[in-house]
Motif scaffolding. Structure first.
Motif, short mmCIF file in Angstrom:
data_model
loop_
_atom_site.label_atom_id
_atom_site.label_comp_id
_atom_site.label_asym_id
_atom_site.label_seq_id
_atom_site.Cartn_x
_atom_site.Cartn_y
_atom_site.Cartn_z
N ARG A 114 20.87 22.03 10.01
CA ARG A 114 20.04 23.43 11.34
C ARG A 114 19.43 22.72 12.60
O ARG A 114 19.29 23.34 13.91
N GLY A 135 24.86 29.25 11.47
CA GLY A 135 24.86 30.60 11.42
C GLY A 135 24.68 30.75 9.60
O GLY A 135 24.09 31.35 9.28
N ASP A 185 21.92 31.65 7.89
CA ASP A 185 21.00 32.42 8.47
C ASP A 185 21.06 33.99 6.99
O ASP A 185 20.35 34.60 7.02
#
Length: 315
Positions: free
Chosen positions: A194, A202, A205
């Motif tokens: 992160r 991504g 997410d």
């Protein structure tokens, strides 16, 4: 009132295992001194203290040198028992899950993180030769270890994230209402994705519960830190005497008596040995006594799990 010991952490900012320890120090509100070490060899100041071990981080308390975050966590728990890293009744589960996180989850995440886009971001502000030196260094440290391809790692990583999300369905932390060693061990590989290779973040997410938990972990912070230097840390060791050994009974699985000259090294990644006199072999750890021309007499401590002990055959 007893003055608490001065803790010196030898680390570098982008090291995921260092982030694990930095957060534990913050959680336990233990003040610490920061010595930033190189990402790759050579690390002569660190080797003066450890005698060979060069993985990151290393915790120093006077002339006592603690290697591996599994052992460092135990040391922090002894210094500041509350808040607990190993709360009852789940401490066995917490340790087991933490060991899985520090091995399987870590290596899966890094196989994903250190694909070309991740490497490019990690070294975007560094000289061009830095990425190559890092890659060569880690290749040498991981000789003989099978590495996942990024595509395979991505698939496994997504599955692991879904499992973590399931654990967070009805609680703020992985095993309860408060963080424990499992949380710190699970967090640091994800933190690297992160924060350090965010171009690849991504895939996080898809598990918003994991992201919310990461926010709670990040909010713990690193506590009270004071910058120091490698030279000062070596001077501290030279001016100190190793702490008296108060550990439990000698546990012998090797037929190697205390007082023998031995080598200890990691079983897999980073197998550079440390050599010294075996002065403790307990249920949980090994301790070697060694002397360095700059650091003086030190005790270097290793966990038993993940490390091998061998006698040195003297001529």
């Amino acid at each position: 009132m007893t003055t608490p010991p001065t803790l010196i952490l030898h680390h570098y900012p982008s090291s995921p295992f260092s982030e694990k320890v930095r957060l534990m120090l913050g959680y336990k509100t233990i003040p610490w001194k920061s010595v930033v070490i190189p990402m790759a060899s050579p690390k002569p100041e660190l080797i003066a203290l450890t005698g060979g071990y060069r993985k990151t981080p290393v915790l120093q308390i006077g002339a006592d040198i603690y290697c591996d975050t599994a052992l460092i966590a135990d040391v922090l728990e002894h210094i500041a028992p509350l808040p607990a890293l190993y709360p009852e009744p789940s401490k066995g589960m917490a340790r087991t899950l933490a060991q899985w996180a520090d091995t399987t989850l870590f290596w899966t995440s890094m196989a994903y993180n250190l694909q070309p886009r991740g490497i490019a971001q990690l070294f975007e502000h560094a000289p061009p030769e830095s990425a190559q030196a890092f890659a060569q260094d880690r290749k040498a440290m991981s000789a003989g270890i099978a590495r996942q391809r990024p595509q395979d790692a991505a698939a496994a990583y997504r599955s692991y994230l879904r499992r973590l999300s399931d654990m967070l369905d009805d609680r703020p932390f992985l095993l309860g209402d408060m963080p424990c060693i499992t949380d710190f061990a699970m967090y640091h590989p994800l933190w690297f994705t992160r924060v350090r290779t965010s171009v690849l973040a991504g895939l996080l997410d898809a598990t918003p519960a994991v992201l919310d938990w990461m926010d709670r972990m990040a909010a713990i912070g690193h506590g009270a830190m004071e910058k120091s230097s490698a030279q000062d840390a070596i001077a501290v060791a030279a001016a100190s005497t190793p702490s008296a050994l108060h550990d439990d009974v000698f546990q012998d699985e090797h037929g190697i008596a205390l007082g023998r000259e031995v080598r200890v090294c990691a079983e897999t990644f980073g197998q550079e040995p440390t050599q010294g006199e075996l002065v403790a072999a307990t249920r949980m750890h090994y301790t070697l006594r060694r002397t360095d021309e700059r650091a003086g007499l030190v005790h270097v401590h290793f966990p038993r799990i993940g490390y091998s002990l061998k006698a040195v055959e003297l001529a």
